[in-house]
Each structure stands twice: as C-alpha cells, then as structure tokens.
Design a protein around this motif. Structure first.
Motif, PDB file in Angstrom:
ATOM      1  N   ARG A 130      56.387  -5.810 -24.193  1.00 34.81           N
ATOM      2  CA  ARG A 130      55.291  -5.289 -25.017  1.00 34.81           C
ATOM      3  C   ARG A 130      54.420  -4.331 -24.224  1.00 34.81           C
ATOM      4  N   ARG A 131      54.177  -4.664 -22.981  1.00 34.20           N
ATOM      5  CA  ARG A 131      53.359  -3.779 -22.135  1.00 34.20           C
ATOM      6  C   ARG A 131      54.068  -2.447 -21.905  1.00 34.20           C
ATOM      7  N   ALA A 132      55.389  -2.473 -21.642  1.00 28.80           N
ATOM      8  CA  ALA A 132      56.143  -1.232 -21.442  1.00 28.80           C
ATOM      9  C   ALA A 132      56.121  -0.375 -22.698  1.00 28.80           C
ATOM     10  N   ALA A 133      56.201  -1.011 -23.866  1.00 25.64           N
ATOM     11  CA  ALA A 133      56.150  -0.247 -25.118  1.00 25.64           C
ATOM     12  C   ALA A 133      54.782   0.396 -25.307  1.00 25.64           C
ATOM     13  N   ARG A 134      53.718  -0.324 -24.952  1.00 23.25           N
ATOM     14  CA  ARG A 134      52.371   0.238 -25.086  1.00 23.25           C
ATOM     15  C   ARG A 134      52.171   1.426 -24.162  1.00 23.25           C
ATOM     16  N   GLU A 135      52.749   1.368 -22.971  1.00 24.51           N
ATOM     17  CA  GLU A 135      52.554   2.428 -21.990  1.00 24.51           C
ATOM     18  C   GLU A 135      53.614   3.519 -22.069  1.00 24.51           C
ATOM     19  N   GLY A 136      54.508   3.416 -23.055  1.00 26.16           N
ATOM     20  CA  GLY A 136      55.489   4.474 -23.259  1.00 26.16           C
ATOM     21  C   GLY A 136      56.617   4.490 -22.254  1.00 26.16           C
ATOM     22  N   ARG A 137      56.867   3.393 -21.568  1.00 30.75           N
ATOM     23  CA  ARG A 137      57.969   3.330 -20.593  1.00 30.75           C
ATOM     24  C   ARG A 137      59.229   2.842 -21.305  1.00 30.75           C
ATOM     25  N   SER A 138      60.240   3.688 -21.358  1.00 31.06           N
ATOM     26  CA  SER A 138      61.502   3.328 -22.012  1.00 31.06           C
ATOM     27  C   SER A 138      62.713   3.717 -21.171  1.00 31.06           C
ATOM     28  N   ASP A 139      62.503   3.823 -19.868  1.00 39.58           N
ATOM     29  CA  ASP A 139      63.562   4.327 -18.991  1.00 39.58           C
ATOM     30  C   ASP A 139      64.186   3.240 -18.115  1.00 39.58           C
ATOM     31  N   PHE A 140      63.959   1.985 -18.403  1.00 41.40           N
ATOM     32  CA  PHE A 140      64.522   0.910 -17.577  1.00 41.40           C
ATOM     33  C   PHE A 140      65.963   0.626 -18.017  1.00 41.40           C
ATOM     34  N   THR A 141      66.863   0.556 -17.054  1.00 40.34           N
ATOM     35  CA  THR A 141      68.280   0.364 -17.370  1.00 40.34           C
ATOM     36  C   THR A 141      68.657  -1.097 -17.548  1.00 40.34           C
ATOM     37  N   ASP A 142      67.835  -2.011 -17.037  1.00 41.46           N
ATOM     38  CA  ASP A 142      68.068  -3.424 -17.305  1.00 41.46           C
ATOM     39  C   ASP A 142      66.734  -4.152 -17.299  1.00 41.46           C
ATOM     40  N   ASP A 143      66.755  -5.395 -17.702  1.00 42.52           N
ATOM     41  CA  ASP A 143      65.512  -6.146 -17.844  1.00 42.52           C
ATOM     42  C   ASP A 143      64.938  -6.565 -16.503  1.00 42.52           C
ATOM     43  N   ALA A 144      65.794  -6.687 -15.484  1.00 45.54           N
ATOM     44  CA  ALA A 144      65.285  -7.015 -14.152  1.00 45.54           C
ATOM     45  C   ALA A 144      64.411  -5.889 -13.623  1.00 45.54           C
ATOM     46  N   ALA A 145      64.816  -4.630 -13.867  1.00 40.90           N
ATOM     47  CA  ALA A 145      63.999  -3.497 -13.426  1.00 40.90           C
ATOM     48  C   ALA A 145      62.648  -3.497 -14.133  1.00 40.90           C
ATOM     49  N   LEU A 146      62.640  -3.813 -15.431  1.00 35.04           N
ATOM     50  CA  LEU A 146      61.378  -3.878 -16.162  1.00 35.04           C
ATOM     51  C   LEU A 146      60.506  -5.014 -15.625  1.00 35.04           C
ATOM     52  N   ALA A 147      61.137  -6.151 -15.301  1.00 36.51           N
ATOM     53  CA  ALA A 147      60.379  -7.281 -14.765  1.00 36.51           C
ATOM     54  C   ALA A 147      59.776  -6.934 -13.403  1.00 36.51           C
ATOM     55  N   GLU A 148      60.516  -6.210 -12.578  1.00 34.70           N
ATOM     56  CA  GLU A 148      59.971  -5.782 -11.275  1.00 34.70           C
ATOM     57  C   GLU A 148      58.760  -4.870 -11.490  1.00 34.70           C
ATOM     58  N   TRP A 149      58.892  -3.947 -12.448  1.00 31.69           N
ATOM     59  CA  TRP A 149      57.770  -3.046 -12.738  1.00 31.69           C
ATOM     60  C   TRP A 149      56.542  -3.837 -13.200  1.00 31.69           C
ATOM     61  N   ALA A 150      56.777  -4.923 -13.928  1.00 28.58           N
ATOM     62  CA  ALA A 150      55.668  -5.737 -14.429  1.00 28.58           C
ATOM     63  C   ALA A 150      55.089  -6.660 -13.360  1.00 28.58           C
ATOM     64  N   GLY A 151      55.641  -6.628 -12.155  1.00 25.60           N
ATOM     65  CA  GLY A 151      55.097  -7.431 -11.066  1.00 25.60           C
ATOM     66  C   GLY A 151      55.754  -8.783 -10.875  1.00 25.60           C
TER      67      GLY A 151
END
Length: 571
Positions: free
Chosen positions: A178-199
């Motif tokens: 939800r946070r990535a969608a709010r900030e317009g980030r849609s370039d993560f190739t897998d969910d682990a990369a998104l989780a790393e970005w989220a801290g």
C-alpha cells in the motif's frame, strides 16, 4: 513470533509470457501432461497448512483458468494488474478479509514447487516475518557496462538465486504494498525487493534447484526432457471391443459421428474405437476393464457418450503421476471406410485424452470378407496404449524405485571391490544384479555376502563361456590376480592346472539341529568344490602374465601334471 495458525497463498498468473514464444500464456500450456498452472497450484491446494489459495489472473483468461485448474481447491480468482507488483497487491487486498497470519506469494510459472519448500517457507516466515527461498550460484557472474565490457566480478560465494514462494507476515507485506502504491513505486521485480525498500529484514531458507521459472521455449523443452527421464515405470496395455449393427443412420467411431446405413447395438453410444482404447489404458494400469468401471447393467450409462470413458481412463493415469505416451487403435470392418476420416479421428482422440496428435494412431483393415466383420454384421477394434509413470517397479519382490536401484548398485559395486573382484568385473556384475535385486538379492545380502560373491563368479563364468572371454577375469581375490599375473610368492609353485576356483567352500546347507533354531544355516566345509560349481571355463593363455609364461614347463604345456607343492590335487 509464534508459529502461525493461518497461512494463505497467492498464485500470480496474470502475465502474458511473451518470452516463452507462441502458444498462448505460458501458465496455461501443458508440460508433462498437465498445465503449468495446475502443477503450480496443486502443491498449495493440497498442503495441510495452507487454508486458502488466491489466484490472480488476467480477466481475458477466465475460461482458460477454469479449465486448467478444474478439481483444485482455490478461492475465486481476482483480476491482475499491469505489472507483477500490481497483481500481487490485488491478491493481498482480496485476502484482507480472511486476515491470514502469513502469506506465501508464488509465481504460476514455477510449476515444480514441492510441499517441502512450502513447509520451509511457512516455518521461516514464522521465525523472521519475511523470508525467501534461495539456491547458490554455480556460475561466475560478471557486471558489464552499457558497451558490454566487464566492470566487476562479484564474489560468487555471497550470491544467491531468489525463488518463490516468498513468505511474509500478511499485515506487514500488505502495508508495504500500500505504501509503494501511494508513493508511485511500481518497479520492484519481486516482493523481497519491495520488503527491503520498506525497511524489512528478509531472511533466506533453502530453495530447490528444480523449482525454476519457465521463461523461454528452451525451458519447456528442458523440463519436458527432465520429466520424461523420471518416468521409469513403462507399461503397455491392449484392448478389444466389438459391436453388432442394428437400426440407425450413423455410428460413432473414435469420437466422430460417421454416417452409415446401420447403427450400433450397444448400451452406450457403442464407440468401439474408444472402448478398445479405454480397455488398453486400464490394462496398462492393471485396473480392470471398461465393464468393471462402467457396467452395462447400470442405467446411468445408457446412451452415454464414450468420450467420458476415455477421459476417465486418462485421469486414472494422471492420478498416479503418469502420462500417456502413445495411443493406437485399429478398426476391423468392411464399411464404413475409415481412411477419409483418419485424421479427424486422431484429432478427436488427442482432444479427449490430452495427448499430442503425433502420439495418436488410427488404422483400419478388413477381414477379407471373412467372419462377422466380412459379412458386415458389426465392427471390431483392437487398441494398445503405453503409459509412463514415476512409480516403482515390482518384479516378484519388494518395490524398488530408481533411487533405490541406484543405491543398491553402489552397494553391490562396493561389495565387489571388497571381495577384490576386478573393476571391470564389478561394474558388469552390478548391472546384472540390479535386475536380480528386484527379487531376492536384498535377502541374500542380509544373510551372507560371501554367498553373493559366488553368484558373481558363476554368472560371469557363464558369460565368459558364451562370449569367448577370459576366465581369469572372473576369479576373485588374490587367487584371481595370480591367474593373470603369475604367482610371485617366494617358494610357491604354479597353481593347480584345473580351471576352477578351489577356494569355494561349498554350498549352504540348512540344519535344524544347529544353534540358532530351525532357521539357522551352517557352511559345509568341502575339500573340493561342490559339483554344482565345477564349471569348465575357457582360458585364453595369451592373457596370462609374463611371469606365468616363463615358468611353464614343456611337460605342463603338453598336458603333464604340475610338480607337487605339498597340497593334494583334485581328482
């Protein structure tokens, strides 16, 4: 975090798979007799710790999806987005009402995920909150510039290949999306990369080298070959059916309606071609015949279409993890003529059975006006079917799969080396005894290994006689070495001239009076070999060692008895 009680899975299947070439979305293609998405979903649907499977599909593929995963447990599919990240987010929102503790996110293009990997994913998420399966990198990786020049070589020991299912605490990964969608980030190739970005700290656990993603046409070819190599239980069945003519204006043959002046007298639609194929498939499975599964006494099958019988038989094969390798049916009739409809019938059988048309054969012949078919009183059909499955082979003894046979082969090779057989002999013996192991060899191994040694010797001696080989190669231990190289022991004369290994101590004899009870065995010590082991063996003198040739006397070459050595010679 305590062990989660509720685990859900998201199956991402909304992609188009353009890199996999023509043939439609890759997740709906067939591999090893089943669709890719069916294989990927089956592991989650059948896992006892996964209470819900949420598919995410392209809205245009709704019909394909329903047909591909028929029979599997899953939630209603939810439409995917333009990217993988958007599709996963849609699946998470669809599961929000269920409030699972842990969610597993898996690509439908990875059809070979196992229950063991799923269990490890659930356990890892329970410990860390975020974990992904990985396997080591075996190749050297290079970082290149835009021009293609090598810029750096990362340390391979720290590199890992990420796989799915990736496991997360549900509330945490949902909030990250939800946070990535709010900030317009849609370039993560897998969910682990998104989780790393989220801290989040993402842990790893052991993956599976077979759990690879199907991306290119070459991937499909490679995995088809790998699956085929695992199907070691090859079975063949035959079938036969006949139906008499009655009133009517058409007959059903191999699923095709054929206009004719007569019809079939039958309980169902009387399709002799499909009935014979069903019998052949069931015969290959040793699973009765068509009458035992669809009895004519049951009114339910009155006038039934025979295509459902063939589908049922094929499902019996796939339920055992197998696949149909070949189907062949031969029609025996004067009329109607089969030739003009041959390819149509092949296509119909292929459609019903799910077998490629290149593996379906339809033939026809007449009986030269002889018998009931020659008098045009009816039609007969014969069929054969070949199935292949990864099941075990049973040959009069314990079931033994491929891995068990290989393990036994290695054990027998070690036994040959322990008994000081030559390596060539040991390898030859091992191949022959793997077949024997399917019956009584394991029992013999447990009883006494020296007994098995004589089986080696006798079998190889027989091969040597038939093939004109050197008998010296079948001797065991130091004596066999002296046969080939001559006796180098100081003060020892030439060995006995008889072509028999005299160290054999005779056969086993059961003796109920021995200690150990009625099942005890004792060895009968014999001065000379038992008559059953006196095997005349061809000996090629050219193969003898140089030392033996030099010690030969003219008298011995002429057939005279060798000088006495202090030991008795055999009669």
């Amino acid at each position: 975090m305590p062990k989660p009680e509720r685990t859900a899975a998201i199956l991402v299947a909304a992609g188009r798979g353009l890199r996999a070439g023509a043939g439609g979305p890759k997740q709906y293609r067939t591999i090893g007799g089943q669709t890719v998405i069916y294989r990927a979903m089956e592991a989650f649907s059948g896992h006892p710790d996964v209470f819900a499977v949420q598919p995410v599909v392209n809205p245009d593929d709704a019909a394909l999806f329903d047909e591909a995963v028929a029979g599997l447990r899953h939630r209603p599919p939810t439409p995917g987005g333009a990217t993988r990240q958007a599709s996963v987010h849609a699946g998470l929102e669809a599961l929000a009402a269920e409030k699972p503790d842990v969610v597993l996110i898996h690509d439908a293009a990875r059809p070979f995920v196992t229950a063991a990997v799923i269990s490890r994913a659930i356990s890892a998420a329970g410990r860390t909150g975020a974990a992904i399966p990985v396997i080591p990198v075996t190749d050297t990786i290079k970082l290149t510039s835009d021009a293609g020049d090598v810029e750096a070589t990362p340390e391979r020991a720290r590199l890992r290949i990420a796989q799915t299912p990736q496991a997360f605490r549900f509330d945490v990964i949902l909030e990250a999306h939800r946070r990535a969608a709010r900030e317009g980030r849609s370039d993560f190739t897998d969910d682990a990369a998104l989780a790393e970005w989220a801290g989040l700290t993402v842990a790893t656990f052991e993956g599976d080298a077979a759990n690879m993603k199907l991306t290119t046409p070459e991937d499909f070819v490679r995995e088809e070959a790998r699956l085929a190599s695992q199907l070691g239980d090859i079975r063949t069945g035959t079938g036969y059916d006949v139906h008499a003519f009655g009133d009517g204006d058409h007959v059903m043959i191999c699923g095709v309606r054929v206009p004719h002046t007569r019809g079939f007298l039958a309980h169902s639609d009387g399709d002799v071609g499909l009935h014979a194929l069903v019998d052949a498939i069931l015969g290959a499975l040793a699973d009765g015949d068509i009458g035992s599964h669809f009895p004519p006494s049951d009114a339910k099958w009155k006038g039934a279409s025979s295509d459902q019988f063939l589908k049922y038989a094929v499902e019996r094969v796939t339920a055992r993890g197998g696949r149909i390798a070949n189907l062949e049916v031969t029609m025996i009739c004067e009329r109607p003529k089969i030739g003009p409809l041959r390819d149509t019938m092949r296509a119909k059988i292929a459609e019903i059975s799910g077998v490629h048309i290149s593996r379906v054969a339809v033939k026809a012949t007449t009986s030269e006006r002889l018998g009931f078919t020659g008098r045009e009183e009816g039609i007969a059909a014969t069929a054969s079917a070949r199935s292949a499955s990864p099941g075990t082979i049973r040959a009069g003894g314990p079931d033994m799969g491929g891995s068990d046979a290989r393990a036994l082969s290695r054990s027998l090779l070690d036994l040959c080396r322990m008994r000081k057989l030559t390596i060539a002999t040991a390898e030859s013996c091992t191949g022959g005894l793997v077949a024997g192991a399917l019956t009584d060899i394991p029992r013999l191994l447990r009883r006494d290994r020296s007994r098995l040694r004589h089986l080696f010797e006798r079998g190889q001696a027989g091969d040597a006689r038939r093939q004109g080989g050197d008998a010296g190669d079948v001797r065991c231990g130091e004596q066999g070495n002296r046969d080939r190289d001559g006796d180098r022991r100081a003060g020892k004369g030439r060995r006995r001239p008889c072509g028999v290994d005299h160290r054999h101590r005779g056969p086993w004899r059961r003796d109920a009076g021995q200690a150990g009870g009625p099942g005890a065995f004792r060895r009968r010590r014999a001065r000379w070999p038992h008559p059953s082991s006196r095997t005349a063996v061809r000996r090629d003198r050219a193969q003898y060692g140089a030392a033996t040739l030099r010690r030969r006397s003219a008298a011995h070459v002429d057939g005279a008895r060798a000088p006495a050595t202090g030991r008795k010679t055999p009669p």
